[in-house]
Design an enzyme around this catalytic site. Structure first.
Site, short mmCIF file in Angstrom:
data_model
loop_
_atom_site.label_atom_id
_atom_site.label_comp_id
_atom_site.label_asym_id
_atom_site.label_seq_id
_atom_site.Cartn_x
_atom_site.Cartn_y
_atom_site.Cartn_z
N ARG A 266 3.48 3.23 -68.97
CA ARG A 266 3.41 2.17 -69.98
C ARG A 266 4.36 1.04 -69.58
O ARG A 266 5.40 0.84 -70.19
CB ARG A 266 3.69 2.74 -71.35
CG ARG A 266 2.46 3.49 -71.83
CD ARG A 266 2.57 4.02 -73.19
NE ARG A 266 1.26 4.01 -73.82
CZ ARG A 266 1.02 4.48 -75.02
NH1 ARG A 266 1.98 4.98 -75.74
NH2 ARG A 266 -0.21 4.44 -75.51
N GLN B 218 -0.55 -2.43 -68.71
CA GLN B 218 -1.05 -2.49 -70.09
C GLN B 218 -2.56 -2.61 -70.15
O GLN B 218 -3.22 -2.02 -71.00
CB GLN B 218 -0.43 -3.68 -70.81
CG GLN B 218 0.88 -3.33 -71.47
CD GLN B 218 1.39 -4.44 -72.37
OE1 GLN B 218 0.62 -5.27 -72.85
NE2 GLN B 218 2.68 -4.47 -72.59
N ASP C 136 -4.35 0.73 -69.93
CA ASP C 136 -3.84 1.78 -70.81
C ASP C 136 -4.95 2.32 -71.72
O ASP C 136 -5.21 1.78 -72.80
CB ASP C 136 -2.68 1.18 -71.62
CG ASP C 136 -2.00 2.20 -72.51
OD1 ASP C 136 -2.50 3.33 -72.64
OD2 ASP C 136 -0.97 1.85 -73.10
N SER D 255 -3.87 3.38 -75.36
CA SER D 255 -3.77 2.30 -76.34
C SER D 255 -5.14 1.79 -76.77
O SER D 255 -5.39 1.58 -77.95
CB SER D 255 -2.96 1.13 -75.77
OG SER D 255 -1.61 1.48 -75.70
N TYR E 99 8.35 6.62 -76.88
CA TYR E 99 7.75 7.69 -77.68
C TYR E 99 8.81 8.31 -78.59
O TYR E 99 10.00 8.08 -78.44
CB TYR E 99 7.18 8.78 -76.77
CG TYR E 99 5.97 8.35 -75.99
CD1 TYR E 99 4.73 8.25 -76.62
CD2 TYR E 99 6.05 8.06 -74.64
CE1 TYR E 99 3.61 7.87 -75.91
CE2 TYR E 99 4.94 7.68 -73.92
CZ TYR E 99 3.72 7.59 -74.56
OH TYR E 99 2.60 7.21 -73.85
#
Ligand code: NAD
Length: 477
Positions: free
Chosen positions: A121, A126, A129, A132, A227
């Protein structure tokens, strides 16, 4: 350089790893693209559209034959890859934990399995990802599912016949899915509160116009990489106390809490669910990882003795198969752009790239990822064809696929088997409720209601959708 896209074999999987739009992009990268007939059917991408985009469409054997790259949504069985080129890159969500034997089989088949969910990440990645892109859609769909099962209106309505009070929505876990759930519930007019164990989530929740709820006893449980870490026993008790008081007053609860590499934390007990009013709805987005709600039955929708509904769909992103496939397949193209020499039109993998190192699970006949622990003796990489069994028959015609979708959808809302734990008589609203099975089918006309909810959401989305943007933009760096 040949890229193959097979029809997904996993039960209930509706998504596809390439769309006609991404086929065009893949061809632009210098690839020849082969799609198995029916691969996009459940996501509403007909074979003809892939052909128009420049792909060939054929049966599984023809599709896989000589492929240098295989794009998938779920991890394919090694046998289904027979015929691919030696060392072919097989790129998708590999779900390796607990499935180490399957990963070992892919290693033995001589393919290079690449786990997209291990993508770091970092800013550069991005756009690749998949966690996501899919969680964002799941957060939206969770609210739509809740609205579909809810017997009342979501927004406040002031009518000639009187006022309808807005629904109270509580979102637990304010990561990607949770923030999108908050934004969606706000757009539908609900009064929204949310909680998370990461203090940083508070600002993001409030930027969406929701109220952040957190106990003083739990300052911050941020772990590594943005996280959450697992809570201590004392922290869990403090959180449970906070939640118990709040949840009893909520109409809808959406849970999204996850901790990497651990089962989903149990946040909502049976007693908490039973403290809610009849008609309350809970959606457990963590169902696939065991669930955040004690009573969740993964893959099922149930009603509890006190008349609450608990929705435990797994693969929630797959309920928006078209959107989910569009975003997922774009994630794949973005990653492929880093693996291909566009000038020479050949695969040019930089094995030292941090994205590659983080995601490659198998190579040259062995498991190479440090987190996957299985002893597999290196074997000489051979064309997968030489090792594995014949590929599954290509039976994916539109006709065959459609009933499958219906069956999958049905399975998700199928009546739950009566729970072993027969109901305990429970005082609700001062009355003692008669003992009843703790779970009972609610396959009640959910579909039309859901359509209505979808229409409502679409209408609400007509309002400036700006609220949704900070939800993702703010949380990322
Ligand atoms: P996730 O799916 O692992 O977990 C969902 C949420 O549950 C998280 O916010 C987590 O804090 C929360 N949670 C865990 N245990 C909980 C508990 N006991 N009670 C309440 N909540 C609990 O998380 P995610 O959605 O993948 O996001 C994690 C973080 O990573 C977020 O800060 C997100 O904004 C960030 N992120 C960064 C990038 C990037 O590219 N930089 C991309 C995506 C997400």
């Amino acid at each position: 350089m040949k890229i193959a896209v097979l029809r997904e074999r996993a039960d209930g999987e509706t998504r596809v790893a390439a769309t006609p739009e991404t086929v065009t992009k893949l061809i632009g990268l210098g690839a020849e693209v082969a799609i198995e007939a029916g691969a996009g059917e459940l996501a509403r991408f007909p074979d003809a559209d892939y052909q128009t985009a420049g792909a060939s469409v054929g049966n599984a054997a023809a599709t896989i034959k000589g492929a240098d790259i295989v794009l998938t949504v779920r991890r394919p069985a090694a046998a289904g890859l027979a015929g691919a080129a030696a060392g072919a890159l097989v790129i998708g969500a590999m779900d390796p934990y607990g499935n180490e034997g399957e990963i070992a089989a892919l290693a033995k088949a001589g393919v290079t399995a690449v786990a997209m969910e291990f993508m770091p990440r970092i800013t550069r990645a991005q756009v690749m990802d998949i966690l996501s892109s899919q969680a964002n859609l799941a957060g939206y769909q969770a609210v739509i599912d809740a609205a579909g099962a809810f017997d009342r209106a979501m927004p406040m309505m002031m009518t000639a016949a009187g006022t309808v009070r807005p629904a109270k929505v509580f979102v637990m876990g304010a990561g990607v899915a949770g923030l999108q759930a908050i934004a969606t519930a706000k757009r539908l007019g609900a009064v929204v509160t949310a909680t998370d164990v990461r203090a940083a989530a508070g600002e993001q929740v409030e930027s969406l116009g929701a109220k952040f709820i957190m106990t003083d006893a739990l300052k911050d449980a941020s772990g590594s990489g943005g996280y959450a870490r697992e809570l201590t026993k004392d922290e869990q008790a403090a959180q449970a106390e906070l939640v118990a008081g709040h949840i009893a007053k909520q109409d809808i609860v959406i849970t999204t809490a996850l901790i990497p590499g651990r089962p989903a934390p149990k946040l909502v007990s049976r007693a908490m669910v039973e403290s809610m009013a009849p008609g309350s709805v809970l959606v457990d987005l963590a169902a696939e990882r065991g669930g955040n709600i004690e009573l969740t039955q993964p893959g099922k929708t149930i009603t509890t003795v006190n008349g609450a509904t608990i929705i435990g769909f797994t693969n929630v992103a797959g309920r928006l198969a078209t959107s989910a496939s569009q975003l997922y397949s774009r994630n794949l193209v973005s990653f492929l752009e880093t693996l291909i020499d566009k000038k020479e039109k050949v695969l040019a993998v930089n094995w030292d790239d941090e994205l590659v190192k983080a995601t490659v699970l198998t190579r040259d006949g062995a498991i190479v990822h440090p987190n996957i622990k299985v002893d597999v003796a290196p074997v000489v990489a051979k064309p997968a064809a030489a090792k594995a069994a014949a590929p599954a028959k290509s039976g994916a015609t539109g006709k065959a696929a459609a009933p499958k979708k219906a069956a999958a959808a049905k399975a998700e809302i199928a009546p739950a088997a009566p729970a072993k734990t027969a109901a305990v008589a429970k005082a609700v609203g001062g009355k003692v409720k008669k003992a009843a099975p703790i779970v009972a089918p609610i396959a009640k006309a959910a579909a039309p209601k859901q359509e209505a909810a979808k229409a409502a959401a679409a209408k609400a989305a007509g309002k400036p959708a700006a609220a949704a943007k900070p939800s993702t933009a703010k949380g990322k760096k």
